[in-house]
Scaffold this active site. Structure first.
Site, PDB file in Angstrom:
ATOM      1  CG  ASN A  94      -1.884  -0.999   1.048  1.00 30.62           C
ATOM      2  OD1 ASN A  94      -2.379  -1.351  -0.137  1.00 30.62           O
ATOM      3  ND2 ASN A  94      -2.562  -1.512   2.030  1.00 30.62           N
ATOM      4  CB  CYS A  95       4.519   1.981   0.040  1.00 29.67           C
ATOM      5  SG  CYS A  95       5.699   2.972  -0.239  1.00 29.67           S
ATOM      6  CB  SER A  96       2.425   6.585  -2.286  1.00 34.60           C
ATOM      7  OG  SER A  96       3.427   7.077  -1.779  1.00 34.60           O
ATOM      8  CG  MET A 109       6.149  -0.307  -2.342  1.00 36.19           C
ATOM      9  SD  MET A 109       7.668  -0.889  -3.238  1.00 36.19           S
ATOM     10  CE  MET A 109       7.377  -2.329  -3.555  1.00 36.19           C
ATOM     11  CE  LYS A 110      -1.476   1.706  -3.493  1.00 36.21           C
ATOM     12  NZ  LYS A 110      -2.588   2.450  -2.794  1.00 36.21           N
TER      13      LYS A 110
END
Length: 122
Positions: free
Chosen positions: A10-12, A14-15
């Site tokens: 859910n890390c931005s 990572m997205k």
């Protein structure tokens, strides 16, 4: 070429990484720290390749919320291993492992592209 991508789903950052790898058509295996906490051996490997300071995300909220004793503990490898296995969100994201065993930390598209190109040539 299949990469191993370590991080938190859910890390931005990572997205952004997932989107970038999809756009580049890169196969990868995702290892989510929240589902499978990193082992001390894996963390030792990362630290050995990049140094302790590079592996710890000191800009993140998890680090900033640590008390003084815990912050002091992460200044040496042994203390850091204990804290990082318990608080995996303090680990820099993403960590990408390439087939040759090298790694990159953080999302930098140009660095990732260059490393993938090196892997293709090898």
């Amino acid at each position: 070429m299949t990469l191993k991508v370590y991080g938190i789903k859910n890390c931005s950052t990572m997205k952004k990484t997932f989107d970038f790898l999809a756009e580049e058509g890169v196969d990868y295996e995702f290892i989510d720290y929240k589902k499978a906490a990193p082992s001390e051996d894996l963390l030792r490997e990362f630290i050995g390749k990049t140094g302790l300071d590079a592996v710890i995300n000191k800009k993140g909220m998890t680090y900033r919320k640590l008390d003084a004793a815990a912050k002091a503990a992460v200044e040496d490898d042994l203390g850091a291993l204990k804290v990082l296995t318990e608080k995996s969100s303090m680990i820099k994201r993403p960590i990408i492992a390439y087939p040759d065993g090298s790694i990159t930390l953080g999302f930098d598209p140009e660095t990732i592209k260059a490393r993938m190109a090196e892997q293709s040539e090898a």
